[in-house]
Design an enzyme around this catalytic site. Structure first.
Site, PDB file in Angstrom:
ATOM      1  N   GLU A 141       0.823  -1.214   0.000  1.00  0.00           N
ATOM      2  CA  GLU A 141       0.000   0.000   0.000  1.00  0.00           C
ATOM      3  C   GLU A 141       0.857   1.265   0.000  1.00  0.00           C
ATOM      4  O   GLU A 141       0.530   2.252  -0.677  1.00  0.00           O
ATOM      5  CB  GLU A 141      -0.951  -0.009   1.202  1.00  0.00           C
ATOM      6  CG  GLU A 141      -1.967  -1.136   1.195  1.00  0.00           C
ATOM      7  CD  GLU A 141      -2.795  -1.167  -0.079  1.00  0.00           C
ATOM      8  OE1 GLU A 141      -3.084  -0.086  -0.632  1.00  0.00           O
ATOM      9  OE2 GLU A 141      -3.154  -2.274  -0.526  1.00  0.00           O
ATOM     10  N   HIS A 144       2.049   2.244  -3.420  1.00  0.00           N
ATOM     11  CA  HIS A 144       1.058   2.989  -4.206  1.00  0.00           C
ATOM     12  C   HIS A 144       1.171   4.485  -3.931  1.00  0.00           C
ATOM     13  O   HIS A 144       1.084   5.308  -4.843  1.00  0.00           O
ATOM     14  CB  HIS A 144      -0.361   2.529  -3.848  1.00  0.00           C
ATOM     15  CG  HIS A 144      -0.764   1.226  -4.444  1.00  0.00           C
ATOM     16  ND1 HIS A 144      -0.514   0.891  -5.758  1.00  0.00           N
ATOM     17  CD2 HIS A 144      -1.427   0.159  -3.908  1.00  0.00           C
ATOM     18  CE1 HIS A 144      -1.013  -0.317  -6.008  1.00  0.00           C
ATOM     19  NE2 HIS A 144      -1.554  -0.780  -4.908  1.00  0.00           N
ATOM     20  N   GLU A 215      -0.948  -2.925  -9.674  1.00  0.00           N
ATOM     21  CA  GLU A 215      -0.924  -3.909  -8.587  1.00  0.00           C
ATOM     22  C   GLU A 215       0.329  -4.783  -8.674  1.00  0.00           C
ATOM     23  O   GLU A 215       0.958  -5.084  -7.656  1.00  0.00           O
ATOM     24  CB  GLU A 215      -2.189  -4.772  -8.639  1.00  0.00           C
ATOM     25  CG  GLU A 215      -3.457  -4.030  -8.291  1.00  0.00           C
ATOM     26  CD  GLU A 215      -3.411  -3.383  -6.917  1.00  0.00           C
ATOM     27  OE1 GLU A 215      -2.785  -3.955  -5.993  1.00  0.00           O
ATOM     28  OE2 GLU A 215      -3.997  -2.298  -6.753  1.00  0.00           O
TER      29      GLU A 215
END
Length: 305
Positions: A141, A144, A215
């Site tokens: 995460e 990102h 992803e």
């Protein structure tokens, strides 16, 4: 500030191309709406308002929708400690930490830039994962945020939101138009509906193509930062399997935010949804992590680079 997450030039190029193509579609969309609705002020005000709200308040909207709340260090000391350690390793600003009271095991990051980011995990995820697995998910995460692809996905999804709002506006205008309904109105309604549907379809495909690649990029960056791709692979396997056992009715709210999640909120038999998924398949993600694990193992072997 440049973080220590490995940069991904292919991800950067894909984000730029996606935004460029969506920008072209957006300009054509606004021009078509101005011609059809004959009110450029209405179109521009609505478009600017939704874009501004989505850009500035995306983190609050996502937290509210997924019942997340900001938590202090005293409530979740171990979670904060993992985030602190990863941010120190990655040399990046520390995001706000939040927890969602949901049994669905998942996590997401949101925010317009690394200085205004939120990382949220569900209580279901915290209950199920071992410390090393949780570290892998959080590194995913945080990558990102560092790569700024959270902001790009937020902006990219704006066009689809606008298209949906215009369809609703046109529908209610036609429904409650009273005596003003005539053949010309029906033609305008059909044209707006058709243009909006086409724009939504284009943005849908472009966003999902970018989302699947980002992803894989986040998995790769997280595995390299932590040095433990096997832990991330274990978390992926565990979370994907547990989500498949959660009743579909409990996943419906979460599915609107699939592009932001660690793994998509799909039921046990997603069927055709896999063809337009926001995420690559579990097999693709595990294959990549397996290759990275082998590369790291070779690098650690004496006499090899």
């Amino acid at each position: 500030m440049q973080s220590r997450f490995r940069s991904d030039r292919r991800l950067t190029v894909r984000m730029a191309v996606t935004l460029f193509l969506l920008g072209l579609v957006y300009v054509a969309f606004v021009a078509a709406l101005i011609v059809l609705l004959k009110s450029w002020i209405l179109v521009v005000v609505v478009a600017a308002g939704v874009l501004g709200a989505q850009y500035w308040f995306s983190d609050r909207i996502a937290l509210f929708a997924m019942r997340g709340r900001v938590v202090e260090r005293e409530e979740y000391p171990e979670l904060h400690a993992v985030v602190d350690r990863l941010c120190a390793i990655a040399d990046m600003p520390r995001p706000v930490v939040a927890v969602s009271e949901m049994d669905m095991p998942n996590a997401f990051a949101t925010g317009r830039n690394p200085d205004n980011a939120v990382v949220c995990v569900t209580t279901g995820l915290l209950r199920r994962l071992e410390p090393a697995e949780l570290e892998g998910v959080l590194a995913h995460e945080l990558s990102h945020v560092a790569h700024k692809d959270v902001a790009v996905i937020t902006i990219a999804s704006f066009l689809g939101v606008i298209a949906g709002l215009i369809v609703r506006f046109a529908f209610y205008s036609q429904l409650f138009g009273g005596g003003r309904r005539d053949q010309n109105t029906a033609v305008v309604f059909a044209a707006v509906l058709g243009v909006s549907a086409a724009v939504y379809a284009l943005s849908f495909l472009l966003i999902r193509a970018l989302s699947r690649y980002r992803e894989l990029a986040a998995d790769r960056a997280a595995a390299l930062l932590t040095g433990r791709p096997s832990a991330l692979a274990s978390a992926l396997t565990k979370v994907t399997g547990d989500i498949a056992r959660i009743p579909t009715k409990d996943l419906r709210t979460a599915q609107a935010f699939n592009a932001f999640y660690f793994t998509p909120a799909l039921g046990a038999e997603p069927g055709l949804a896999n063809l337009f998924s926001t995420h690559p398949s579990l097999e693709q993600r595990l294959d990549q992590l397996g290759r990275i694990s082998a590369e790291l193992g070779e690098a650690a072997t004496p006499g090899k680079a």
